[in-house]
Design a protein around this motif. Structure first.
Motif, PDB file in Angstrom:
ATOM      1  N   VAL A  82      -8.927   8.486   7.769  1.00 48.96           N
ATOM      2  CA  VAL A  82      -8.049   8.682   6.517  1.00 48.96           C
ATOM      3  C   VAL A  82      -6.955   7.718   6.037  1.00 48.96           C
ATOM      4  CG1 VAL A  82      -8.646  11.304   6.687  1.00 48.96           C
ATOM      5  CG2 VAL A  82      -6.469  10.269   7.375  1.00 48.96           C
ATOM      6  N   TYR A  83      -6.754   6.806   6.659  1.00 49.92           N
ATOM      7  CA  TYR A  83      -5.576   5.818   6.487  1.00 49.92           C
ATOM      8  C   TYR A  83      -5.903   5.446   5.050  1.00 49.92           C
ATOM      9  CZ  TYR A  83      -8.347   1.727   7.168  1.00 49.92           C
ATOM     10  OH  TYR A  83      -9.209   0.624   7.132  1.00 49.92           O
ATOM     11  N   ASP A  84      -7.185   4.834   4.603  1.00 46.30           N
ATOM     12  CA  ASP A  84      -7.279   4.375   3.473  1.00 46.30           C
ATOM     13  C   ASP A  84      -7.215   5.080   2.068  1.00 46.30           C
ATOM     14  OD1 ASP A  84      -9.690   5.348   4.205  1.00 46.30           O
ATOM     15  OD2 ASP A  84     -10.838   4.126   3.096  1.00 46.30           O
ATOM     16  N   ARG A  85      -6.968   6.457   2.517  1.00 51.26           N
ATOM     17  CA  ARG A  85      -6.799   7.215   1.248  1.00 51.26           C
ATOM     18  C   ARG A  85      -5.221   7.954   1.086  1.00 51.26           C
ATOM     19  NH1 ARG A  85     -11.853   9.355  -0.876  1.00 51.26           N
ATOM     20  NH2 ARG A  85     -13.458   8.235   0.003  1.00 51.26           N
ATOM     21  N   CYS A  86      -4.637   7.537   2.217  1.00 51.22           N
ATOM     22  CA  CYS A  86      -3.198   8.392   2.196  1.00 51.22           C
ATOM     23  C   CYS A  86      -2.210   7.259   1.492  1.00 51.22           C
ATOM     24  CB  CYS A  86      -2.754   7.807   4.121  1.00 51.22           C
ATOM     25  SG  CYS A  86      -1.241   8.358   4.291  1.00 51.22           S
ATOM     26  N   PRO A  87      -1.412   8.085   0.385  1.00 47.79           N
ATOM     27  CA  PRO A  87      -0.642   7.359  -0.424  1.00 47.79           C
ATOM     28  C   PRO A  87       0.474   6.690   0.289  1.00 47.79           C
ATOM     29  CG  PRO A  87      -0.710   9.697  -0.815  1.00 47.79           C
ATOM     30  CD  PRO A  87      -1.769   9.296   0.089  1.00 47.79           C
ATOM     31  N   VAL A  88       0.919   7.501   1.338  1.00 52.94           N
ATOM     32  CA  VAL A  88       2.274   7.094   1.972  1.00 52.94           C
ATOM     33  C   VAL A  88       1.981   5.567   2.748  1.00 52.94           C
ATOM     34  CG1 VAL A  88       3.726   7.509   4.110  1.00 52.94           C
ATOM     35  CG2 VAL A  88       2.994   9.539   2.492  1.00 52.94           C
ATOM     36  N   TRP A  89       0.698   5.545   3.395  1.00 57.56           N
ATOM     37  CA  TRP A  89       0.085   4.322   4.269  1.00 57.56           C
ATOM     38  C   TRP A  89       0.309   3.146   3.033  1.00 57.56           C
ATOM     39  CZ3 TRP A  89      -0.043   2.335   8.921  1.00 57.56           C
ATOM     40  CH2 TRP A  89      -1.012   1.432   9.061  1.00 57.56           C
ATOM     41  N   LYS A  90      -0.443   3.555   1.867  1.00 60.42           N
ATOM     42  CA  LYS A  90      -0.851   2.571   0.965  1.00 60.42           C
ATOM     43  C   LYS A  90       0.706   1.986   0.447  1.00 60.42           C
ATOM     44  CE  LYS A  90      -5.076   3.932  -0.882  1.00 60.42           C
ATOM     45  NZ  LYS A  90      -6.053   4.409  -2.035  1.00 60.42           N
ATOM     46  N   ALA A  91       1.660   2.928   0.282  1.00 56.57           N
ATOM     47  CA  ALA A  91       2.906   2.608  -0.207  1.00 56.57           C
ATOM     48  C   ALA A  91       3.511   1.733   0.849  1.00 56.57           C
ATOM     49  CB  ALA A  91       3.848   3.678  -0.480  1.00 56.57           C
ATOM     50  N   ILE A  92       3.616   2.139   2.057  1.00 56.16           N
ATOM     51  CA  ILE A  92       4.200   1.122   3.081  1.00 56.16           C
ATOM     52  C   ILE A  92       3.423  -0.166   3.375  1.00 56.16           C
ATOM     53  CG2 ILE A  92       4.563   1.217   5.723  1.00 56.16           C
ATOM     54  CD1 ILE A  92       4.936   4.163   5.495  1.00 56.16           C
ATOM     55  N   THR A  93       2.198  -0.107   3.444  1.00 50.63           N
ATOM     56  CA  THR A  93       1.578  -1.530   3.743  1.00 50.63           C
ATOM     57  C   THR A  93       1.770  -2.304   2.395  1.00 50.63           C
ATOM     58  OG1 THR A  93      -0.534  -0.534   2.732  1.00 50.63           O
ATOM     59  CG2 THR A  93      -0.072  -0.659   5.244  1.00 50.63           C
ATOM     60  N   GLY A  94       1.824  -1.575   1.144  1.00 53.46           N
ATOM     61  CA  GLY A  94       2.101  -2.517  -0.129  1.00 53.46           C
ATOM     62  C   GLY A  94       3.630  -3.124  -0.086  1.00 53.46           C
ATOM     63  N   TRP A  95       4.460  -2.291   0.371  1.00 51.82           N
ATOM     64  CA  TRP A  95       5.677  -2.789   0.588  1.00 51.82           C
ATOM     65  C   TRP A  95       5.951  -3.908   1.468  1.00 51.82           C
ATOM     66  CZ3 TRP A  95       9.501  -1.545   4.781  1.00 51.82           C
ATOM     67  CH2 TRP A  95      10.659  -1.940   4.292  1.00 51.82           C
ATOM     68  N   VAL A  96       5.286  -3.860   2.611  1.00 53.06           N
ATOM     69  CA  VAL A  96       5.161  -4.809   3.679  1.00 53.06           C
ATOM     70  C   VAL A  96       4.789  -6.212   3.246  1.00 53.06           C
ATOM     71  CG1 VAL A  96       4.510  -5.487   5.998  1.00 53.06           C
ATOM     72  CG2 VAL A  96       5.451  -3.161   5.519  1.00 53.06           C
ATOM     73  N   GLN A  97       3.614  -6.066   2.446  1.00 54.29           N
ATOM     74  CA  GLN A  97       2.898  -7.217   2.022  1.00 54.29           C
ATOM     75  C   GLN A  97       3.692  -7.703   1.098  1.00 54.29           C
ATOM     76  OE1 GLN A  97      -0.963  -5.598   0.544  1.00 54.29           O
ATOM     77  NE2 GLN A  97      -1.780  -5.820   2.620  1.00 54.29           N
ATOM     78  N   ASP A  98       4.380  -6.974   0.295  1.00 48.69           N
ATOM     79  CA  ASP A  98       5.286  -7.635  -0.901  1.00 48.69           C
ATOM     80  C   ASP A  98       6.528  -8.499  -0.001  1.00 48.69           C
ATOM     81  OD1 ASP A  98       4.132  -6.691  -3.088  1.00 48.69           O
ATOM     82  OD2 ASP A  98       5.468  -4.944  -3.250  1.00 48.69           O
ATOM     83  N   ILE A  99       7.101  -7.944   0.857  1.00 50.57           N
ATOM     84  CA  ILE A  99       8.143  -8.516   1.813  1.00 50.57           C
ATOM     85  C   ILE A  99       7.611  -9.880   2.161  1.00 50.57           C
ATOM     86  CG2 ILE A  99       9.514  -8.426   3.719  1.00 50.57           C
ATOM     87  CD1 ILE A  99      10.081  -5.400   3.027  1.00 50.57           C
ATOM     88  N   GLY A 122       9.023 -18.179  -0.113  1.00 58.70           N
ATOM     89  CA  GLY A 122      10.515 -18.851   0.165  1.00 58.70           C
ATOM     90  C   GLY A 122      10.204 -19.929   1.117  1.00 58.70           C
ATOM     91  N   ARG A 123       9.109 -19.980   2.328  1.00 60.74           N
ATOM     92  CA  ARG A 123       9.157 -21.097   3.088  1.00 60.74           C
ATOM     93  C   ARG A 123       8.332 -22.125   2.182  1.00 60.74           C
ATOM     94  NH1 ARG A 123       6.540 -17.066   7.683  1.00 60.74           N
ATOM     95  NH2 ARG A 123       8.508 -16.221   8.071  1.00 60.74           N
ATOM     96  N   ALA A 124       7.417 -21.814   1.457  1.00 62.27           N
ATOM     97  CA  ALA A 124       6.526 -22.924   0.570  1.00 62.27           C
ATOM     98  C   ALA A 124       7.350 -23.680  -0.308  1.00 62.27           C
ATOM     99  CB  ALA A 124       5.427 -22.172  -0.165  1.00 62.27           C
ATOM    100  N   SER A 125       8.575 -23.135  -0.813  1.00 61.67           N
ATOM    101  CA  SER A 125       9.537 -23.642  -1.729  1.00 61.67           C
ATOM    102  C   SER A 125      10.409 -25.055  -1.048  1.00 61.67           C
ATOM    103  CB  SER A 125      10.446 -22.578  -2.289  1.00 61.67           C
ATOM    104  OG  SER A 125       9.521 -21.833  -2.994  1.00 61.67           O
TER     105      SER A 125
END
Length: 176
Positions: free
Chosen positions: A149-166, A173-176
């Motif tokens: 069910v992970y792909d339907r879990c809004p908490v999981w999506k929020a956490i992974t989205g946050w981690v991907q943004d970071i 920052g490294r590419a600059s």
């Protein structure tokens, strides 16, 4: 091509991109490549297809954590939204291109796969219940259930989205 170059190219596309990681010696790759090329023609202007020879870019495969080919990864706005490992039937590939062209995200699990994982989790719970001290089985059952069910879990999506943004901010920052 390294990961930074790959990500820079992805950011130039406004349409979804399906990346096919393949090798000339891979028989499943030989089966799916003509289907993918036909679908790329059919969805031209809506979904782009990139073909990357695994033998020519082993570092990129390692950085993207690709351990088997063929692997198809769908990207939208430079972010991975779907990953499929192994040969897929033409109907599945067509469905993936159709959903991407409509702005939808292809499901990560098929209903049968999801149901099978839930049944396995229930069997593990029953096994843990019938044995004394079965807490490791409860933990395993929880992990198997979550994998269904992970792909339907809004908490999981929020956490992974946050981690991907970071991660993307750190990479930019490294590419600059």
């Amino acid at each position: 091509m390294n990961l930074a170059e790959f990500q820079a190219q992805l950011r130039t596309y406004t349409q979804p991109v399906v990346v096919d990681f393949w090798a000339p010696w891979c028989m499943p790759c030989r089966v799916t490549r003509p289907i993918l090329k036909r679908l790329a023609q059919e969805y031209q202007g809506k979904v782009a297809l990139w073909e990357i020879n695994a033998e020519d870019h082993p570092d990129l495969l390692r950085e993207l954590k690709i351990f088997g080919i063929p692997t198809l990864i769908a990207f939208r706005d430079g972010q991975e939204i779907s990953r499929h490992i192994g040969a897929k039937p033409e109907s599945d590939l067509n469905e993936m291109f159709r959903l991407l062209s409509e702005g939808k995200t292809p499901p990560r699990l098929k209903p049968v796969e999801r149901l099978l994982r839930i049944v396995i989790a229930l069997v593990l719970v029953a096994l843990a219940f019938s044995t004394s001290g079965g807490w490791p089985l409860y933990v395993l059952a929880g992990l198997v259930f979550f994998s269904a069910v992970y792909d339907r879990c809004p908490v999981w999506k929020a956490i992974t989205g946050w981690v991907q943004d970071i991660a993307s901010k750190q990479n930019s920052g490294r590419a600059s």
